[in-house]
Write a protein that holds these residues in place. Structure first.
Motif, PDB file in Angstrom:
ATOM      1  N   PHE A   1     -10.968 -17.571  -3.573  1.00 53.81           N
ATOM      2  CA  PHE A   1     -11.745 -16.771  -2.551  1.00 53.81           C
ATOM      3  C   PHE A   1     -11.791 -17.527  -1.348  1.00 53.81           C
ATOM      4  O   PHE A   1     -12.591 -17.013  -0.342  1.00 53.81           O
TER       5      PHE A   1
ATOM      6  N   ARG B   1     -16.853 -11.880  -0.110  1.00 53.70           N
ATOM      7  CA  ARG B   1     -16.010 -12.412  -1.000  1.00 53.70           C
ATOM      8  C   ARG B   1     -16.786 -13.315  -2.085  1.00 53.70           C
ATOM      9  O   ARG B   1     -16.302 -13.051  -3.390  1.00 53.70           O
TER      10      ARG B   1
ATOM     11  N   THR C   1     -15.125  -3.422   1.792  1.00 53.94           N
ATOM     12  CA  THR C   1     -14.662  -3.779   3.061  1.00 53.94           C
ATOM     13  C   THR C   1     -15.860  -3.339   4.225  1.00 53.94           C
ATOM     14  O   THR C   1     -15.587  -3.426   5.296  1.00 53.94           O
TER      15      THR C   1
ATOM     16  N   SER D   1     -11.571 -10.404   7.794  1.00 55.45           N
ATOM     17  CA  SER D   1     -12.198 -10.209   6.426  1.00 55.45           C
ATOM     18  C   SER D   1     -11.899  -9.296   5.784  1.00 55.45           C
ATOM     19  O   SER D   1     -11.529  -9.338   4.529  1.00 55.45           O
TER      20      SER D   1
ATOM     21  N   ILE E   1     -10.033  -9.487   2.007  1.00 54.61           N
ATOM     22  CA  ILE E   1     -10.400  -9.076   0.898  1.00 54.61           C
ATOM     23  C   ILE E   1      -9.458  -8.155   0.138  1.00 54.61           C
ATOM     24  O   ILE E   1      -9.135  -8.111  -0.968  1.00 54.61           O
TER      25      ILE E   1
ATOM     26  N   LEU F   1      -7.069 -10.155  -1.604  1.00 52.82           N
ATOM     27  CA  LEU F   1      -7.511 -10.716  -2.836  1.00 52.82           C
ATOM     28  C   LEU F   1      -7.444  -9.683  -3.916  1.00 52.82           C
ATOM     29  O   LEU F   1      -7.265  -9.964  -5.061  1.00 52.82           O
TER      30      LEU F   1
END
Lengths: 245, 247
Positions: free
Chosen positions: A42, A62, A82, A89, A93, A96
């Motif tokens: 992360f 995160r 989100t 960001s 995310i 990820l």
């Protein structure tokens, strides 16, 4: 994982993950290794000793997701992961989440961002007034809205002509997206000449014009019966939330 | 069964450790826990000529009561407000374990506070402690009981001021009715009966006995048992209240 990051501000990123591991009964010998692995994944490993109170919203989010993964769950429930984050960001995310899903974790995602659902989900359930009104893959949902065409146009000078556009023949709905107008029409080939004529009458120059394939949002509008105006308002709210993060 | 209990106990300990790191052991928590009862006690001891064993037991119990209930109000309510309590609720941990973990942190906090008062107080008042182990046991059970009381209050309260208000509503009458400033025998009989329903009474009594007697008396053992019972009942009640509040 809830919408609001619920990690302990007073503790370091490392301590937060170790505490989550302790609560979930991760064996002592695996806690450190697992925490390090997640912090690296992360992008927080370099800040592992810093107190979370000093982290940005995106970093906290995160870390919250990382804490939810500490015990290697096979299924994760994410509620608006989100919301309220800046674009950068949010993208991190989303990337990820894609990676996690590819590694075999099933992700159950709740979101108001239709594009996010389109990008991340293999199956989408649309909920309207507390009931599932559609459940299918994004492409199959989009296919349901295909009888409606969308023409996206921008004018110069940029004027608020939304109401005039609504009154045009063949146009069933109009929504404003930034400096562009989205016209929901039955047949684009009939609507475009009429639009050119409209510009001539109003001394407007067409800066760009595109016919769009129905988006998931269009499918959503069609399935839920929500008007494009309501959708546009919701979208503006969502964007404000994103840019404020 | 035994394994589940041990695992719950370990998790409660982790929660306590986390609480100690996050909320406890900050200067303001100590000052409030110490200042309020010390000021109250000084005022009454000057007026009432209280003997030294009464001062040591009374003041120590009061410090534990004020210190632990104040910190529990912050530790639970603040977690509910900031959303971090959800982290505990979604983990595979029972309500009772969560609240026991919270009370456990209060227990350690109470021990530290009590030591901070007891040591200088015994030196200044030249009080001889007959059995330090019995004192330690009395302090431990008192701390657990008052922490559990704080936990119950904060399981109910939505905001820190509400928890503090409810705590004061219970703490002040308890401070006057539990033989802290005045031996129970000197209280009117009706008040003496009420005092028997208050945990502070047993805390003060157990501490007083452990200061005066080198061996545990029956009264001391009963006091400890009642404090343990109070802790259990308060924690079970706290779990039920929390469950209702979250529904």
């Amino acid at each position: 994982m809830p919408e609001v990051s619920n990690v302990y501000d007073e503790m370091s990123a490392w301590d937060n993950l170790v505490f989550a591991a302790e609560l979930y009964g991760v064996p002592r010998s695996e806690r450190g290794e697992r925490a390090a692995e997640l912090l690296k994944l992360f992008g927080l490993y370099e800040r592992r000793e810093d107190k979370v109170g000093n982290f940005s919203k995106g970093m906290k989010r995160r870390l919250t997701i990382a804490a939810a993964l500490i015990h290697k769950p096979r299924i994760v429930f994410l509620d608006e992961p989100t919301t309220g984050l800046d674009v950068q960001s949010s993208r991190v995310i989303r990337a990820l989440l894609k990676k996690l899903n590819e590694s075999g974790v099933t992700i159950f995602l709740t979101t108001h961002y239709i594009e996010e659902a389109d990008q991340l989900c293999q199956r989408i359930a649309i909920i309207n007034q507390g009931k599932i009104v559609a459940l299918d893959s994004p492409e199959k949902l989009k296919a349901k809205a295909e009888e409606q065409h969308v023409v996206e146009v921008s004018f110069s000078p940029s004027k608020d002509v939304e109401h005039q556009l609504k009154d045009l023949k063949y146009v069933s709905g109009v929504s404003r997206v930034g400096d562009k107008f989205r016209l929901y029409v039955e047949d684009a080939s009939e609507a475009i000449p009429m639009l050119i004529d409209f510009c001539r009458r109003n001394n407007l120059k067409i800066v760009s014009i595109n016919t769009l394939k129905p988006s998931l949002e269009d499918a959503f509008v069609k399935i839920t019966g929500l008007s494009p105006e309501v959708m546009a308002i919701e979208k503006e709210h969502a964007k404000k939330g994103e840019s404020l993060g | 069964m035994a394994r589940t209990w041990i695992q719950s106990l370990i998790k409660a300990f982790y929660i306590a450790k986390k609480d100690a790191k996050v909320y406890y052991f900050k200067a303001p928590n100590f000052t409030y826990g110490l200042l309020m009862p010390v000021s109250l006690f000084i005022a009454f001891s000057i007026a009432g000529q209280i003997n030294s064993s009464l001062i040591v037991s009374g003041l120590t119990s009061l410090v534990i009561l004020f210190g632990t209930t104040s910190i529990e109000a912050v530790a639970v309510v603040l977690e509910k407000q900031t959303g971090t309590f959800e982290r505990l609720l979604t983990a595979p941990v029972s309500f009772f374990t969560i609240l026991f973990g919270k009370a456990l942190a209060g227990l350690f906090f109470g021990l530290v506070l009590a030591t901070a008062v007891l040591v200088p107080l015994t030196v200044i008042s030249r009080t001889f402690i007959a059995n330090p182990l019995l004192v330690f046991i009395a302090i431990t059970f008192s701390s657990l009981t008052f922490s559990a009381l704080g936990v119950l209050i904060s399981a109910y309260a939505k905001w820190v001021p509400e928890a503090q208000m409810l705590s004061n509503f219970l703490r002040f009458p308890m401070a006057f009715l539990s033989g802290t400033f005045l031996p129970l025998e000197l209280l009117p009989s009706q008040l003496g009966i009420i005092a028997r329903f208050l945990p502070l009474t047993y805390s003060v009594e157990a501490l007083r006995i452990s200061i005066n007697d080198s061996a545990p008396t029956i009264t001391y053992l009963v006091d400890i048992l009642i404090l343990a019972l109070f802790s259990f009942i308060l924690l079970v009640a706290g779990s039920k209240v929390l469950q209702r509040r979250l529904e």
